[in-house]
Design an enzyme around this catalytic site. Structure first.
Site, PDB file in Angstrom:
ATOM      1  N   TYR A 230       0.857  -1.187   0.000  1.00  0.00           N
ATOM      2  CA  TYR A 230       0.000   0.000   0.000  1.00  0.00           C
ATOM      3  C   TYR A 230       0.892   1.235   0.000  1.00  0.00           C
ATOM      4  O   TYR A 230       1.763   1.372   0.857  1.00  0.00           O
ATOM      5  CB  TYR A 230      -0.859  -0.102   1.254  1.00  0.00           C
ATOM      6  CG  TYR A 230      -1.716   1.034   1.697  1.00  0.00           C
ATOM      7  CD1 TYR A 230      -2.788   1.481   0.927  1.00  0.00           C
ATOM      8  CD2 TYR A 230      -1.524   1.615   2.954  1.00  0.00           C
ATOM      9  CE1 TYR A 230      -3.619   2.482   1.400  1.00  0.00           C
ATOM     10  CE2 TYR A 230      -2.352   2.606   3.431  1.00  0.00           C
ATOM     11  CZ  TYR A 230      -3.409   3.045   2.656  1.00  0.00           C
ATOM     12  OH  TYR A 230      -4.236   4.028   3.134  1.00  0.00           O
ATOM     13  N   SER A 231       0.725   2.117  -1.006  1.00  0.00           N
ATOM     14  CA  SER A 231       1.511   3.338  -1.146  1.00  0.00           C
ATOM     15  C   SER A 231       2.996   2.970  -1.339  1.00  0.00           C
ATOM     16  O   SER A 231       3.320   2.195  -2.231  1.00  0.00           O
ATOM     17  CB  SER A 231       1.276   4.258   0.050  1.00  0.00           C
ATOM     18  OG  SER A 231       1.797   5.547  -0.189  1.00  0.00           O
ATOM     19  N   LEU A 232       3.906   3.481  -0.502  1.00  0.00           N
ATOM     20  CA  LEU A 232       5.315   3.086  -0.618  1.00  0.00           C
ATOM     21  C   LEU A 232       5.457   1.572  -0.533  1.00  0.00           C
ATOM     22  O   LEU A 232       6.384   0.986  -1.102  1.00  0.00           O
ATOM     23  CB  LEU A 232       6.153   3.765   0.468  1.00  0.00           C
ATOM     24  CG  LEU A 232       7.639   3.384   0.542  1.00  0.00           C
ATOM     25  CD1 LEU A 232       8.368   3.662  -0.764  1.00  0.00           C
ATOM     26  CD2 LEU A 232       8.319   4.083   1.714  1.00  0.00           C
ATOM     27  N   GLY A 234       3.945  -0.418  -2.187  1.00  0.00           N
ATOM     28  CA  GLY A 234       3.930  -0.948  -3.546  1.00  0.00           C
ATOM     29  C   GLY A 234       5.324  -1.210  -4.078  1.00  0.00           C
ATOM     30  O   GLY A 234       5.533  -2.147  -4.851  1.00  0.00           O
ATOM     31  N   ASP A 253      -0.474  -1.531  -4.736  1.00  0.00           N
ATOM     32  CA  ASP A 253      -1.460  -0.452  -4.612  1.00  0.00           C
ATOM     33  C   ASP A 253      -0.779   0.810  -4.077  1.00  0.00           C
ATOM     34  O   ASP A 253      -0.787   1.063  -2.896  1.00  0.00           O
ATOM     35  CB  ASP A 253      -2.584  -0.867  -3.662  1.00  0.00           C
ATOM     36  CG  ASP A 253      -3.599   0.249  -3.446  1.00  0.00           C
ATOM     37  OD1 ASP A 253      -3.862   0.996  -4.414  1.00  0.00           O
ATOM     38  OD2 ASP A 253      -4.098   0.380  -2.309  1.00  0.00           O
TER      39      ASP A 253
END
Length: 404
Positions: A230-232, A234, A253
């Protein structure tokens, strides 16, 4: 998309807080009431109003718990946890030694832990062996039958916490028959705040022991292990999946090829040259000037200094260049879903770079602004993100494990 604020960062963080209403992390009226008393860009007011809201909702939860109203207590405490996390978000002058950060982040964890103990499905607080210490985590189980089930191992991002995992993916996974193992890695949540661990680019060193732990649990089907970032995260999970090949699927994501590249978008070439060449005496004054004009940039650089263990904004930006999939993306061998947000203000164009570097079976999906899903990590559109992710996982896992 602007939500309650014109300030880009305040708008996004308010949308993030409100978006978790989908799984009990907020009530829209509480969000609107908190936001209307916060002037644009006023970080002190942000802390004051969200803390006040968190305290009020926390008290509701405590009263409900004391009088035997289990469901009401759980619901209020989940919201309080999210509001406490939101309250301390911009408190980044000296977060490592700030008693307010310690208090609010501790209350976010405490309220969530109590809420978790009141859930209808089993939730186990775990410690995952890591180097000479351990990482905090939660194992969310579909039921207590011990039946091996597909399991999502969730890795959060640059500013996320373990507790946030429930609202992002945990509740949605449980409804669909998936367990979730979530954890705070170095640079995240309690691993940062209580143990002082900072980010590292070689995330396989983090995920490998997490997967080792997951495979000791009889409730987790070893051939249906999914890694989701999720975010970083990813980038972090993609880097890990290039080295750990025990995964049935990978979800990014959103897709992130180069964290350093994401920083060059706001920097003129001369400033980037100074950062790369170690001219921090020149780079830091310019970065400090830029920080005065942008809430988002001020927060990002201050948070980066803390979570990366950097000595200055320039030192932080330089460290981000190590966070790249260059030379390793082709090593990922499991089916991979790369998500993209049409209006991503942080990682625009990065998912396409990830897609171009992958050689494994993969799918790139862009969620559009027209569906309300165009913000970074599809904030404000959690139901759409969850639906798309689990529909893809259901199909992928049934194809790769048809007898499961």
């Amino acid at each position: 998309m602007r939500f309650l604020f014109e300030d880009e960062s305040f708008s996004f963080e308010a949308l993030r807080a409100a978006g978790f209403a989908n799984d009990g992390g907020a009530d829209l009226g509480e969000v609107v009431t908190a936001a209307r008393n916060i002037p644009e860009g006023d970080e002190e007011a942000w802390l004051r109003e969200w803390r006040s809201t968190a305290e009020r909702v926390h008290a509701i939860g405590n009263r409900a718990l004391a009088t035997g109203h289990r469901v009401s207590a759980r619901e209020a405490l989940l919201r309080a946890s999210n509001y406490y996390r939101t309250a301390e978000f911009y408190r980044r002058d000296d977060p490592a030694d700030d008693p307010e950060v310690k208090l609010l982040s501790g209350l976010s964890r405490e309220t969530f832990a109590t809420a978790a103990s009141l859930m209808d499905t089993p939730v186990e607080a775990v410690r995952i062996p890591y180097e000479d210490t351990s990482l905090p985590g939660y194992l969310f189980l579909v039921d207590d039958s011990g039946t091996p089930r597909p399991t999502v191992v969730f890795t959060s991002g640059f500013d996320s916490t373990l507790e946030e995992a429930y609202f992002v993916i945990g509740a949605a996974a449980l409804r669909r028959g998936y367990n979730v193992l979530a954890y705070d890695g170095p640079g995240q949540g309690a691993a940062l705040r209580e143990q002082g661990m900072v980010f590292r680019p070689d995330w396989e060193a983090v995920v490998t022991p997490v997967v080792d732990y997951a495979l000791t649990r009889p409730e987790i089907a070893p051939d249906r292990l999914v890694l989701l970032g999720y975010s970083l995260g990813g980038y972090l999970v993609a880097r890990a999946a290039a080295h750990d090949h025990r995964l049935a699927a990978l979800v990014l994501d959103d897709g992130l090829y180069s964290f350093g590249q994401a920083h060059t978008r706001f920097m003129p070439p001369f400033l980037w040259d100074w950062v790369q060449s170690g001219r921090d005496d020149l780079a830091n004054p310019v970065l400090n000037l830029l920080m005065r004009t942008s809430t988002q940039l001020r927060w990002a650089l201050r948070n980066g200094v803390w979570t990366f263990g950097a000595t200055s904004p320039a030192d932080y930006v330089r460290r981000t260049t190590d966070y790249t999939l260059d030379g390793v993306a082709h090593l990922i061998d499991c089916p991979t879903l790369v998500l993209d947000a049409e209006n991503d203000q942080f990682f625009h164009g990065q998912p396409q770079e990830v897609q171009a570097a992958l050689t494994c079976p993969h799918t790139l999906i862009t969620l559009p602004e027209a569906e309300g899903a165009g913000e970074h990590c599809h904030m404000g559109a959690m139901a759409r993100f969850q639906q798309l992710t689990f529909d893809w996982l259901d199909t992928t896992l049934s194809t790769t494990h048809p007898t499961s």
